[in-house]
Design an enzyme around this catalytic site. Structure first.
Site, PDB file in Angstrom:
ATOM      1  N   GLU A  35      60.578  58.141  -6.084  1.00 28.78           N
ATOM      2  CA  GLU A  35      61.310  59.341  -5.676  1.00 28.78           C
ATOM      3  C   GLU A  35      62.425  59.692  -6.656  1.00 28.78           C
ATOM      4  O   GLU A  35      62.709  60.867  -6.878  1.00 28.78           O
ATOM      5  CB  GLU A  35      61.876  59.137  -4.268  1.00 28.78           C
ATOM      6  CG  GLU A  35      60.820  58.789  -3.211  1.00 28.78           C
ATOM      7  CD  GLU A  35      59.863  59.948  -2.917  1.00 28.78           C
ATOM      8  OE1 GLU A  35      60.054  61.038  -3.466  1.00 28.78           O
ATOM      9  OE2 GLU A  35      58.924  59.740  -2.125  1.00 28.78           O
ATOM     10  N   GLU A  64      63.060  65.384  -2.783  1.00 28.11           N
ATOM     11  CA  GLU A  64      62.784  64.032  -3.277  1.00 28.11           C
ATOM     12  C   GLU A  64      63.999  63.123  -3.074  1.00 28.11           C
ATOM     13  O   GLU A  64      63.852  61.932  -2.808  1.00 28.11           O
ATOM     14  CB  GLU A  64      62.386  64.060  -4.755  1.00 28.11           C
ATOM     15  CG  GLU A  64      61.191  64.940  -5.096  1.00 28.11           C
ATOM     16  CD  GLU A  64      59.875  64.481  -4.472  1.00 28.11           C
ATOM     17  OE1 GLU A  64      59.857  63.431  -3.819  1.00 28.11           O
ATOM     18  OE2 GLU A  64      58.866  65.179  -4.645  1.00 28.11           O
ATOM     19  N   HIS A  67      63.860  61.927   0.314  1.00 24.89           N
ATOM     20  CA  HIS A  67      62.888  60.834   0.426  1.00 24.89           C
ATOM     21  C   HIS A  67      63.482  59.534  -0.123  1.00 24.89           C
ATOM     22  O   HIS A  67      63.250  58.458   0.427  1.00 24.89           O
ATOM     23  CB  HIS A  67      61.613  61.177  -0.355  1.00 24.89           C
ATOM     24  CG  HIS A  67      60.873  62.359   0.208  1.00 24.89           C
ATOM     25  ND1 HIS A  67      59.756  62.884  -0.395  1.00 24.89           N
ATOM     26  CD2 HIS A  67      61.085  63.095   1.323  1.00 24.89           C
ATOM     27  CE1 HIS A  67      59.319  63.913   0.319  1.00 24.89           C
ATOM     28  NE2 HIS A  67      60.102  64.059   1.356  1.00 24.89           N
ATOM     29  N   GLU A 135      52.831  63.788  -8.143  1.00 26.83           N
ATOM     30  CA  GLU A 135      52.707  63.829  -6.679  1.00 26.83           C
ATOM     31  C   GLU A 135      51.482  63.055  -6.215  1.00 26.83           C
ATOM     32  O   GLU A 135      51.532  62.323  -5.218  1.00 26.83           O
ATOM     33  CB  GLU A 135      52.621  65.278  -6.193  1.00 26.83           C
ATOM     34  CG  GLU A 135      53.884  66.101  -6.432  1.00 26.83           C
ATOM     35  CD  GLU A 135      55.050  65.672  -5.559  1.00 26.83           C
ATOM     36  OE1 GLU A 135      54.814  64.977  -4.549  1.00 26.83           O
ATOM     37  OE2 GLU A 135      56.200  66.008  -5.899  1.00 26.83           O
ATOM     38  N   GLU A 165      53.904  64.452  -0.140  1.00 23.03           N
ATOM     39  CA  GLU A 165      53.396  64.471  -1.519  1.00 23.03           C
ATOM     40  C   GLU A 165      52.239  65.457  -1.635  1.00 23.03           C
ATOM     41  O   GLU A 165      52.100  66.173  -2.634  1.00 23.03           O
ATOM     42  CB  GLU A 165      52.919  63.076  -1.946  1.00 23.03           C
ATOM     43  CG  GLU A 165      53.916  61.944  -1.732  1.00 23.03           C
ATOM     44  CD  GLU A 165      55.148  62.057  -2.614  1.00 23.03           C
ATOM     45  OE1 GLU A 165      55.094  62.763  -3.628  1.00 23.03           O
ATOM     46  OE2 GLU A 165      56.169  61.439  -2.267  1.00 23.03           O
ATOM     47  N   HIS A 168      53.617  68.947  -1.613  1.00 23.87           N
ATOM     48  CA  HIS A 168      54.268  69.249  -2.889  1.00 23.87           C
ATOM     49  C   HIS A 168      53.230  69.536  -3.977  1.00 23.87           C
ATOM     50  O   HIS A 168      53.389  70.476  -4.762  1.00 23.87           O
ATOM     51  CB  HIS A 168      55.158  68.078  -3.318  1.00 23.87           C
ATOM     52  CG  HIS A 168      56.388  67.928  -2.479  1.00 23.87           C
ATOM     53  ND1 HIS A 168      57.256  66.871  -2.595  1.00 23.87           N
ATOM     54  CD2 HIS A 168      56.891  68.701  -1.497  1.00 23.87           C
ATOM     55  CE1 HIS A 168      58.242  67.009  -1.732  1.00 23.87           C
ATOM     56  NE2 HIS A 168      58.042  68.103  -1.047  1.00 23.87           N
TER      57      HIS A 168
END
Lengths: 189, 77
Positions: A35, A64, A67, A135, A165, A168
């Site tokens: 991340e 991110e 995360h 990702e 992910e 994204h």
């Protein structure tokens, strides 16, 4: 600038004392596809990419970091009450010797994070394809970490992160389509 | 939910002198983002509570994943 909310993006509950998994989670903390790499990669690319996708990089780069906080929370919970002996058995002996219970940006093998993990090629397509690859690699890493634990509560948070992910990667694929700029022309029939 | 299967199987070579018991089938994940070049407007949405739990607002982007670690199987740390 950023506005910070003092809460996690998604709840993190760890219901099994298993410091072994903390070591694997460190991969998503300071690993090549972790991340930290993701956040810094996306936020840094904003300065050399067409205006219309800067906002996307800001949004995802910011998420991110959210995360990263979740991963840090998982590692913290798994290690905060562990004895040095337990940490050693979990493969975290070297980490204890260097950092005590402190977190550090290294991968699950102890290799320190390096800026060489991320690229800024300055070419919008090259950068976005790197982001898509990053990702998908992070998604795969989450799968393998999920496979390493039978703690269903920890799995739950990791499944959430894995799904993010996928979303994204979807958005970066859309950014590629925008960069290709054939979407507007297609509409003019 | 996405109706299409999100995993693919392949069958690796199994040699007569392999040292370990062979895996006849290997599986990899193909998430639904691979089939949507650009997400169309007004796709169906999950209820918000479900969306938070699942990590996406869009059933079309949802990808389930189950651990290969069975309950009680993980090593003690």
């Amino acid at each position: 600038m950023w506005i910070y909310q003092k809460k996690l993006q998604y709840p993190v509950r760890v219901s099994k004392c298993d410091p072994r998994v903390a070591r694997y989670l460190v991969e998503q903390y300071g690993g090549a596809d972790g991340e930290l790499s993701a956040a810094l990669r996306y936020l840094n690319q904003r300065y050399s990419i067409p205006d219309k996708v800067i906002g996307l990089l800001t949004d995802i780069g910011t998420e991110e970091f959210a995360h990263l906080e979740m991963i840090a929370t998982m590692i913290y919970k798994l290690t905060k009450d562990a004895t040095p002996r337990q940490l050693e058995e979990a493969g975290l002996g070297p980490n204890y010797v260097i950092h005590d219970n402190g977190l550090f940006y290294n991968n699950s093998s102890g290799v320190p994070w390096t800026a060489a993990y991320i690229q800024a090629k300055g070419d919008p397509l090259a950068d976005l394809y790197e982001d898509i690859a990053a990702e998908e690699k992070a998604r795969a890493t989450y799968q393998w970490i999920i496979d390493m634990t039978d703690d269903v509560d920890l799995q739950d948070s990791l499944k959430f992160l894995r799904e993010r992910e996928i979303v994204h990667a979807m958005r970066f694929k859309e950014a590629v389509e925008m960069i290709k700029a054939d979407r507007d022309t297609k509409k003019v029939f | 939910m996405n109706a299409t299967k999100q995993t693919r199987d392949w069958y690796p070579f199994v040699g007569p002198f392999d040292p370990c018991p062979p895996k006849y089938v290997k599986t990899y994940v193909v998430p639904p983002n691979q089939f949507i070049p650009f997400q169309p407007m007004n796709l169906p949405q999950f209820p918000l509570a479900d969306a938070l739990r699942l990590g996406t607002l869009w059933p079309a982007l949802f990808s389930p994943y189950e651990s290969k670690c069975r309950p009680g199987e993980a090593q003690k740390g």
